[in-house]
Design an enzyme around this catalytic site. Sequence first.
Site, PDB file in Angstrom:
ATOM      1  N   ASP A   1      81.901 -10.153  29.446  1.00 45.58           N
ATOM      2  CA  ASP A   1      80.973 -11.285  29.498  1.00 45.58           C
ATOM      3  C   ASP A   1      79.588 -10.848  29.048  1.00 45.58           C
ATOM      4  O   ASP A   1      79.263  -9.663  29.069  1.00 45.58           O
ATOM      5  CB  ASP A   1      80.856 -11.811  30.938  1.00 45.58           C
ATOM      6  CG  ASP A   1      82.167 -12.392  31.438  1.00 45.58           C
ATOM      7  OD1 ASP A   1      83.005 -12.770  30.607  1.00 45.58           O
ATOM      8  OD2 ASP A   1      82.338 -12.454  32.674  1.00 45.58           O
TER       9      ASP A   1
HETATM   10  N1  URA Z   1      85.947  -9.854  34.446  1.00 45.04           N
HETATM   11  C1  URA Z   1      84.864 -10.650  34.409  1.00 45.04           C
HETATM   12  O1  URA Z   1      84.701 -11.535  35.226  1.00 45.04           O
HETATM   13  N2  URA Z   1      83.970 -10.430  33.445  1.00 45.04           N
HETATM   14  C2  URA Z   1      84.055  -9.441  32.538  1.00 45.04           C
HETATM   15  O2  URA Z   1      83.189  -9.275  31.701  1.00 45.04           O
HETATM   16  C3  URA Z   1      85.189  -8.614  32.594  1.00 45.04           C
HETATM   17  C4  URA Z   1      86.131  -8.835  33.561  1.00 45.04           C
END
Ligand code: URA
Length: 243
Positions: free
Chosen positions: A110
Amino acid sequence: MLKMGEIQRLDKMIGNSGLGTRKEVKELIKRGAVSVNGAIVDQPEFKVDPYSDTVKINGSKLKYRKFIYLMMNKQAGVITATEDKREKTVFDVLPDFYKRFDLSPAGRLDKDTEGLLVLTNDGESIHELLSPKKHVDKKYFAILEKPVEKEYFSKIKQGIDIGGYVTMPAVLEIAGTECEVFLTIREGKFHQVKRMFEALGNKVAYLKRISMGNLYLDEKLPPGEVRELTEKEIKLLLGEKYE
Ligand code: URA
């Protein structure tokens, strides 16, 4: 996978090693700057075996690599995409040299997540790394808004309903204070870690991926920077597939 006896065009072999665009490499060859086993070759289409033929450019031996594997310590604030009109991407922050390779990220982090992101042009390996069937563990460090509760451990081990999907068994460990944890998952559903803690009534305040399979983030690598994986790290990541 690296194989012996893979015959290919001279311009492709040089291009794979990052020494210019296809056009630049062709010009280099036509100018007579390239030799194969001691003899100048000026035909870009000349066939070579990258593992047994000696290719030199202006007298310097070319170290052949079929694929390139980068470790990025992704910084927060950039998105995992190749290009985007509004947001800064992980490719925007790559040094120019690496932009010439056709790299893709092995998985997605993310915008606000930091940590280990592998970028490679080895598409087959990306596919295997991301396949839930291959059970490649992904370990995250998370800081939660509220302290961990005892029941989290068994619930995470059993699988959590994150909204129409029950996660595969995962492993939760305490990482420091009562709000700091390591979570190891084998899948990569959209926002999976955040959704797992939300389903438990908590919230992720900070998230960082620290490993993928046996490959660990080099903690000396500053956020936003990349380096090539060492041979040893490529083997750790790909296992027997890489010889
Ligand atoms: N899980 C999440 O919620 N975000 C990420 O970036 C990776 C795994």
